[in-house]
Design a protein around this motif. Structure first.
Motif, PDB file in Angstrom:
ATOM      1  N   ASN A 287       0.838  -1.190   0.000  1.00  0.00           N
ATOM      2  CA  ASN A 287       0.000   0.000   0.000  1.00  0.00           C
ATOM      3  C   ASN A 287       0.883   1.254   0.000  1.00  0.00           C
ATOM      4  O   ASN A 287       0.696   2.183   0.798  1.00  0.00           O
ATOM      5  N   ALA A 288       1.865   1.251  -0.871  1.00  0.00           N
ATOM      6  CA  ALA A 288       2.850   2.340  -0.917  1.00  0.00           C
ATOM      7  C   ALA A 288       3.602   2.292  -2.237  1.00  0.00           C
ATOM      8  O   ALA A 288       3.693   1.239  -2.881  1.00  0.00           O
ATOM      9  N   GLU A 289       4.150   3.451  -2.605  1.00  0.00           N
ATOM     10  CA  GLU A 289       4.989   3.513  -3.797  1.00  0.00           C
ATOM     11  C   GLU A 289       6.206   2.602  -3.607  1.00  0.00           C
ATOM     12  O   GLU A 289       6.818   2.589  -2.535  1.00  0.00           O
TER      13      GLU A 289
ATOM     14  N   GLY B  50      12.869  12.956  15.478  1.00  0.00           N
ATOM     15  CA  GLY B  50      13.140  13.464  14.127  1.00  0.00           C
ATOM     16  C   GLY B  50      13.926  12.478  13.276  1.00  0.00           C
ATOM     17  O   GLY B  50      14.580  12.857  12.309  1.00  0.00           O
ATOM     18  N   ALA B  51      13.867  11.190  13.643  1.00  0.00           N
ATOM     19  CA  ALA B  51      14.617  10.170  12.896  1.00  0.00           C
ATOM     20  C   ALA B  51      13.692   9.449  11.910  1.00  0.00           C
ATOM     21  O   ALA B  51      12.485   9.352  12.135  1.00  0.00           O
ATOM     22  N   ILE B  52      14.277   8.964  10.832  1.00  0.00           N
ATOM     23  CA  ILE B  52      13.536   8.167   9.847  1.00  0.00           C
ATOM     24  C   ILE B  52      13.649   6.695  10.230  1.00  0.00           C
ATOM     25  O   ILE B  52      14.757   6.193  10.438  1.00  0.00           O
TER      26      ILE B  52
ATOM     27  N   GLY C 150       3.756   2.664  11.437  1.00  0.00           N
ATOM     28  CA  GLY C 150       4.425   3.956  11.614  1.00  0.00           C
ATOM     29  C   GLY C 150       5.828   4.063  11.057  1.00  0.00           C
ATOM     30  O   GLY C 150       6.438   5.129  11.127  1.00  0.00           O
ATOM     31  N   ALA C 151       6.377   2.973  10.489  1.00  0.00           N
ATOM     32  CA  ALA C 151       7.707   3.066   9.876  1.00  0.00           C
ATOM     33  C   ALA C 151       7.628   3.999   8.660  1.00  0.00           C
ATOM     34  O   ALA C 151       6.584   4.084   8.004  1.00  0.00           O
ATOM     35  N   ASP C 152       8.720   4.699   8.363  1.00  0.00           N
ATOM     36  CA  ASP C 152       8.740   5.604   7.216  1.00  0.00           C
ATOM     37  C   ASP C 152       9.063   4.869   5.921  1.00  0.00           C
ATOM     38  O   ASP C 152       8.582   5.241   4.852  1.00  0.00           O
TER      39      ASP C 152
ATOM     40  N   ASP D 124       5.981   8.274   1.529  1.00  0.00           N
ATOM     41  CA  ASP D 124       6.520   9.631   1.419  1.00  0.00           C
ATOM     42  C   ASP D 124       7.042   9.836  -0.011  1.00  0.00           C
ATOM     43  O   ASP D 124       8.091   9.325  -0.390  1.00  0.00           O
ATOM     44  N   THR D 125       6.258  10.558  -0.827  1.00  0.00           N
ATOM     45  CA  THR D 125       6.572  10.701  -2.248  1.00  0.00           C
ATOM     46  C   THR D 125       7.921  11.368  -2.499  1.00  0.00           C
ATOM     47  O   THR D 125       8.669  10.944  -3.375  1.00  0.00           O
ATOM     48  N   SER D 126       8.259  12.386  -1.714  1.00  0.00           N
ATOM     49  CA  SER D 126       9.514  13.087  -2.009  1.00  0.00           C
ATOM     50  C   SER D 126      10.702  12.190  -1.690  1.00  0.00           C
ATOM     51  O   SER D 126      11.719  12.182  -2.393  1.00  0.00           O
ATOM     52  N   LEU D 127      10.540  11.381  -0.646  1.00  0.00           N
ATOM     53  CA  LEU D 127      11.596  10.422  -0.325  1.00  0.00           C
ATOM     54  C   LEU D 127      11.762   9.379  -1.439  1.00  0.00           C
ATOM     55  O   LEU D 127      12.875   9.048  -1.858  1.00  0.00           O
ATOM     56  N   MET D 128      10.622   8.894  -1.959  1.00  0.00           N
ATOM     57  CA  MET D 128      10.690   7.892  -3.034  1.00  0.00           C
ATOM     58  C   MET D 128      11.272   8.487  -4.316  1.00  0.00           C
ATOM     59  O   MET D 128      11.969   7.805  -5.067  1.00  0.00           O
TER      60      MET D 128
END
Ligand SMILES: *Cc1c(COP(=O)(O)O)cnc(C)c1O
Length: 371
Positions: free
Chosen positions: A67-69, A164-166, A185-187, A212-216
Motif C-alpha cells: 500500500n505504498a509507492e 526526528g529520525a527516519i 508507523g515506519a517511514d 513519502d513521495t519526495s523520499l521515493m
C-alpha cells in the motif's frame, strides 16, 4: 456493501484489468533498453535505466501489498544501499540492529563510517528503549534473523518521530502478508525479494517502499544515477513468484509453527525459538504486530557435531543458507560467525506437506538419539 478485496486478490488481477482485446494475459518480458523517441522526451519510455514496463508492472504489484509507492532493485542489499546513500550525509548518526542481517552493518562500517557517518548498533530486544537523540536514521529487522527476537514497531516509530529520525524496517522475514511496518508507523520498508517474495531460490532482487513521495523520488533518482536496475528477466521471475506468494507463505509459516512445536517438546533439543510459540520471549509483541510468524525456526542441539548430523539426517532439509524458497534448508549459523552456540541451527521451512516435514525432522532427531 461489498467487502473490500484483499491486497493479494488485487495483485492477482492487477494486470488483466488494464488490458485491451488481444493483449497477452501473462506479463511480457520487455527486454529492450531503448524505446522509440522521435522529437523531444515527453514522459514515455526511452531508455532502460530510466524506466521499463516489465519492472514497473512488478513495482505496481508489490505496491499493492505494501500500500505504498515501490521501487525495485537488483538485490536486497542494493535496496538497503540505496536508502543509506539517499539519506545519510557526513555527521549523521544511524542506529542499526546489532543482530539482524550482517551485511547491513558491514556496508555501514566499510563505506559510511569512513565518510563521517556515526554508526551505533543495538540488539533487537533493546531497540524500543534505545536512545534516539540526534539519530537521522533507525534501522530495525523484526523478527531478527537468525535469533528471532522481535521489537515493537509502533513504539519505536513513535519515538523515532519525536526524535526526528527516519525509521526503516527490513521486512524480509515476515513479508507484507504477515506484517505491515508502514501501517505501524515506519517511514520506509525494504525487503530482500530474493527470499519469500520471489520464492524459488533462482533470482536476486529487492525493493524499497514508502508513502513519502519526495523520499521515493530521491530513491528513484539514486537508482537511476547509481545504475542499480533489476533486469526485466529477473523482474519477470519475481512477478511469477508473487502470483503464488500467499499460498507459499502460508504453507511455510504453517510448517514452521508445526516444526517449532515438535522441536520445543523434544528431549534432544536444548532450546527452540519461534515467535509463534506461546511461551516464546518474542510472542507477546509479535502477536500484536504480526498475522503469522514467518518460515524460520531456530533451535539448539548439544554441539556442532550433533547439529551437522541432524542436518545430514534430515531428508527434507537442504544444507544451504538463505530462506523463503520452496524447499526447507538448514545450517549451523556458527559457520558465519553469528553470536550463537556451536549447536545452533537455523531451519528455514519450505512448502513441503507439513506432516512430511515434521516427520522428517523428528526422524532426523531420532537417528541422533539412537547413535
Ligand atoms: C537476504 C537478506 C538481505 C539481502 O538480500 P540480497 O538479495 O541477498 O542482497 C537483507 N536483509 C535480510 C533480512 C535478508 O535476509
Amino acid at each position: 456493501m461489498t467487502k473490500k478485496l484483499s491486497a493479494i486478490s488485487d495483485l492477482l488481477h492487477h494486470r488483466a484489468r488494464g488490458l485491451s482485446k488481444g493483449e497477452p494475459i501473462s506479463l511480457p518480458i520487455m527486454a529492450s533498453t531503448t524505446f522509440m523517441l522521435p522529437g523531444d522526451p515527453d514522459g514515455s519510455h526511452f531508455y532502460g535505466r530510466n524506466g521499463n514496463p516489465t519492472i514497473e508492472t512488478v513495482e505496481a504489484e508489490i505496491g499493492i501489498l505494501e500500500n505504498a509507492e515501490t521501487v525495485l532493485f537488483p538485490s536486497g542489499m542494493a535496496a538497503i544501499s540505496a536508502v543509506f546513500h539517499t539519506l545519510l550525509r557526513p555527521g549523521d548518526k544511524v542506529l542499526v540492529h546489532a543482530d539482524g542481517y550482517y551485511n547491513v552493518r558491514a556496508l555501514l562500517s566499510e563505506h559510511f563510517e569512513p565518510r563521517g557517518v556515526i554508526v551505533e548498533a543495538c540488539a533487537t530486544v533493546d531497540m524500543a528503549d534505545a536512545d534516539l537523540t540526534e539519530c537521522r536514521l533507525v534501522m530495525i529487522e523484526t523478527p531478527s534473523n537468525p535469533g528471532l527476537d522481535v521489537c515493537d514497531i509502533a513504539a519505536i516509530a513513535d519515538r523515532a518521530k519525536s526524535a526526528g529520525a527516519i525509521l526503516v524496517a527490513d521486512n524480509t522475514t515476515a513479508t507484507p502478508l504477515c506484517q505491515q511496518p508502514l501501517d505501524l508507523g515506519a517511514d520506509i520498508v525494504l525487503m530482500a525479494d530474493t527470499k519469500a517474495m520471489a520464492g524459488h531460490s533462482d533470482v536476486l532482487c529487492g525493493h524499497v517502499a514508502s508513502r513519502d513521495t519526495s523520499l521515493m523520488n530521491k530513491v528513484r533518482t539514486y537508482r537511476r544515477l547509481a545504475g542499480a536496475i533489476v533486469s526485466p528477466f529477473d523482474a519477470y521471475l519475481l512477478h511469477r513468484g508473487l502470483e503464488t506468494l500467499e499460498l507459499r507463505v502460508s504453507r511455510a509459516n504453517q510448517n514452521a509453527l508445526a516444526v517449532a512445536k515438535m522441536l520445543n517438546s523434544h528431549p534432544l533439543v536444548q532450546s527452540t525459538r519461534y515467535p509463534g510459540l506461546p511461551h516464546d520471549a518474542s510472542h507477546a509483541v509479535a502477536s500484536r504486530q504480526m498475522r503469522e510468524y514467518g518460515p524460520i525456526v531456530s533451535f539448539t542441539l548439544q554441539d556442532r557435531q550433533f547439529a551437522e548430523k541432524f542436518i545430514n539426517n534430515n531428508e527434507l532439509a537442504v544444507p544451504a543458507t538463505s530462506f523463503g524458497g520452496a524447499h526447507t534448508s538448514a545450517e549451523c549459523r556458527i559457520r558465519w560467525g553469528d553470536k550463537v552456540t556451536d549447536g545452533f541451527i537455523r531451519l528455514a521451512c519450505g512448502i513441503e506437506p507439513t506432516e512430511d516435514l515434521v516427520n522428517a525432522t523428528e526422524n532426523a532427531l531420532r537417528e541422533l538419539g539412537s547413535e
